[in-house]
Scaffold this active site. Structure first.
Site, mmCIF file in Angstrom:
data_model
loop_
_atom_site.group_PDB
_atom_site.id
_atom_site.type_symbol
_atom_site.label_atom_id
_atom_site.label_comp_id
_atom_site.label_asym_id
_atom_site.label_seq_id
_atom_site.Cartn_x
_atom_site.Cartn_y
_atom_site.Cartn_z
ATOM 1 C CG ASP A 76 -21.707 8.037 13.747
ATOM 2 O OD1 ASP A 76 -22.706 8.896 12.897
ATOM 3 O OD2 ASP A 76 -20.578 8.162 13.658
ATOM 4 C CG ASP A 104 -20.354 5.281 10.931
ATOM 5 O OD1 ASP A 104 -20.534 4.898 9.861
ATOM 6 O OD2 ASP A 104 -19.466 6.103 11.329
ATOM 7 C CG ASN A 136 -17.458 6.463 7.623
ATOM 8 O OD1 ASN A 136 -18.098 6.707 8.448
ATOM 9 N ND2 ASN A 136 -16.243 6.364 7.852
ATOM 10 C CG HIS A 137 -17.328 3.014 10.642
ATOM 11 N ND1 HIS A 137 -16.085 2.319 11.450
ATOM 12 C CD2 HIS A 137 -17.031 4.240 10.646
ATOM 13 C CE1 HIS A 137 -15.416 3.203 11.736
ATOM 14 N NE2 HIS A 137 -15.742 4.318 11.496
ATOM 15 C CG HIS A 186 -22.509 8.343 7.955
ATOM 16 N ND1 HIS A 186 -22.911 8.256 9.012
ATOM 17 C CD2 HIS A 186 -21.018 8.462 7.875
ATOM 18 C CE1 HIS A 186 -21.880 8.031 9.937
ATOM 19 N NE2 HIS A 186 -20.775 8.233 9.085
ATOM 20 C CG HIS A 260 -18.936 11.412 9.025
ATOM 21 N ND1 HIS A 260 -18.321 10.098 8.955
ATOM 22 C CD2 HIS A 260 -18.058 12.135 7.904
ATOM 23 C CE1 HIS A 260 -17.179 10.007 8.178
ATOM 24 N NE2 HIS A 260 -17.049 11.115 7.617
#
Length: 328
Positions: A76, A104, A136-137, A186, A260
Site C-alpha cells: 500500500d 491502494d 480495494n481502494h 492486494h 492490505h
C-alpha cells in the site's frame, strides 16, 4: 487497507469516456513524469489523455498478469507521495528497477492525485517495467469516503479527474504471477477460487462487487485460525494456513505475497511462510509509527526485504476529513 465495506454507500454507475484527445508522445510523457516527480499535478485535460492511453495498455493485461524477475514488490502507498519518492530512492528508479505494486494508491494520504497520476504515467511510459494491480481502494465506493474524491474536488474544482481515474481502475489487473511461482495480489484468497484459471475467467472490468471472488481477492486477510472465516471488514474472508498451503500446492506456487494490512516492520511472514504481507506506507496516516518495506526478488527468485522510514514532512496541507479514521 483497513476499510469496512459497510462504510460505503450505493455503487455509482461507471462513467464511460470516448477517446477525443490526441495520444501523448514519449516526449510529452517524459515531461509529465518530470513534473509529477516534483509533486506537480497535471492539468485536467492531460489527466484525461493519460487515462485514455492507460486504459488501452491495461485492457491488454491478464487477470493473472505474468511478471518476470528481477522485480521489486510493493504494498500500500495510500497517497503518501513523498514516501513513494523515498521508496524509489531505496529501491531504484523506474525503469532501472522493475516494480510490481499491489494496489491502494489513493485515499488517506494527502497526495493521492499526484501518487496515482505518477504511477499511471510510469505504466504507460514503461509498460514492461512496472505492473500496477487493483486494491480495494481503487473503487468508486471507497474513494468517495476515504479521501480521493474530496482531494480531486479540492485540487481541480470538480469531480472529472476522480471520474477518469475510477473509470480506469476497472481495467487494473487483479493479480500477478512472478515466474509461475510467486502469486501477488492486494487482499487474499477466496473460497470461490481453487486455481489461477478460475481467476483468469473473471470479468474484472467493473466496480468492485460487494461479494464474490473478485471482491475476495481485494479484501480477504490471512488468519491464525484454520479454514474460512467471516471477515471483520464486512467484505472478503479470513483464511487459515490450511487454505494457503493447499492453494500454493495445487497451483505449483511457493508463496502468496499480498498487501492490505498494516504491519509494523513493513513486512510480515505468516502461515508457515506460505504468505507474506508487504506494507509500503511508512508512518501510515502520518501517525502509526510503522516502518515500510519492499521485497526485492532477483533472477534466482531469492528475495530480500528493504525497510524504510518516512521522509521528513514539510508543509502538509490543511485538510478537514469528512469521516473519522479507524483501525482494525
Amino acid at each position: 487497507m483497513d476499510t469496512k465495506m459497510e462504510d460505503v454507500g450505493k455503487t455509482p454507475e461507471p462513467i464511460r469516456f470516448q477517446t477525443t484527445t490526441e495520444p501523448a508522445s514519449i516526449s510529452t510523457l517524459d515531461g509529465w513524469i518530470e513534473n509529477l516527480m516534483a509533486c506537480k499535478q497535471l492539468p485536467e485535460v492531460d489527466v484525461l489523455r493519460l487515462c485514455e492511453k492507460a486504459r488501452e495498455v491495461l485492457h491488454s493485461e491478464s487477470n493473472v498478469q505474468p511478471v518476470k524477475c528481477p522485480v521489486t514488490v510493493c504494498g500500500d502507498i495510500h497517497g503518501q507521495f513523498h514516501d513513494l519518492m523515498e521508496l524509489f530512492r531505496i529501491g531504484g528508479p523506474n525503469p532501472d528497477t522493475n516494480y510490481l505494486f499491489m494496489g491502494d494508491y489513493v485515499d488517506r494520504g494527502y497526495y493521492s492525485v499526484e501518487t496515482v497520476t505518477l504511477l499511471v504515467a510510469l505504466k504507460i511510459r514503461y509498460p514492461q517495467r512496472i505492473t500496477i494491480l487493483r486494491g480495494n481502494h481503487e473503487s468508486r465506493q471507497i474513494t468517495q469516503v476515504y479521501g480521493f474524491y474530496d482531494e480531486c474536488l479540492r485540487k481541480y474544482g470538480n469531480a472529472n479527474v476522480w471520474k477518469y481515474f475510477t473509470n480506469l481502475f476497472d481495467f487494473l489487473p487483479l493479480t500477478a504471477l512472478i515466474e509461475n511461482q510467486i502469486f501477488c495480489l492486494h487482499g487474499g484468497l477466496s473460497p470461490s477460487i481453487d486455481t489461477l484459471d478460475n481467476i483468469k475467467s473473471l470479468d474484472r472490468i467493473q466496480e468492485v462487487p460487494h461479494e464474490g471472488p473478485m471482491c475476495d481477492l481485494l479484501w480477504s486477510d490471512p488468519d491464525d485460525r484454520c479454514g474460512w472465516g467471516i471477515s471483520p471488514r464486512g467484505a472478503g474472508y479470513t483464511f487459515g494456513q490450511d487454505i494457503s498451503e493447499a492453494f500454493n500446492h495445487n497451483n505449483g506456487l511457493t508463496l502468496v505475497a499480498r498487501a492490505h494490512q498494516l504491519v509494523m516492520e513493513g513486512y510480515n511472514w505468516s502461515q508457515d511462510r506460505n504468505v507474506v504481507t508487504i506494507f509500503s506506507a511508512p508512518n501510515y496516516c502520518y501517525r502509526c509509527g510503522n516502518q515500510a518495506a519492499i521485497m526485492e526478488i532477483d533472477e534466482h527468485l531469492k528475495y530480500t526485504f528493504l525497510q524504510f522510514d518516512p521522509c521528513p514532512r514539510a508543509g502538509e496541507p490543511m485538510v478537514t476529513r469528512r469521516t473519522p479514521d479507524y483501525f482494525l
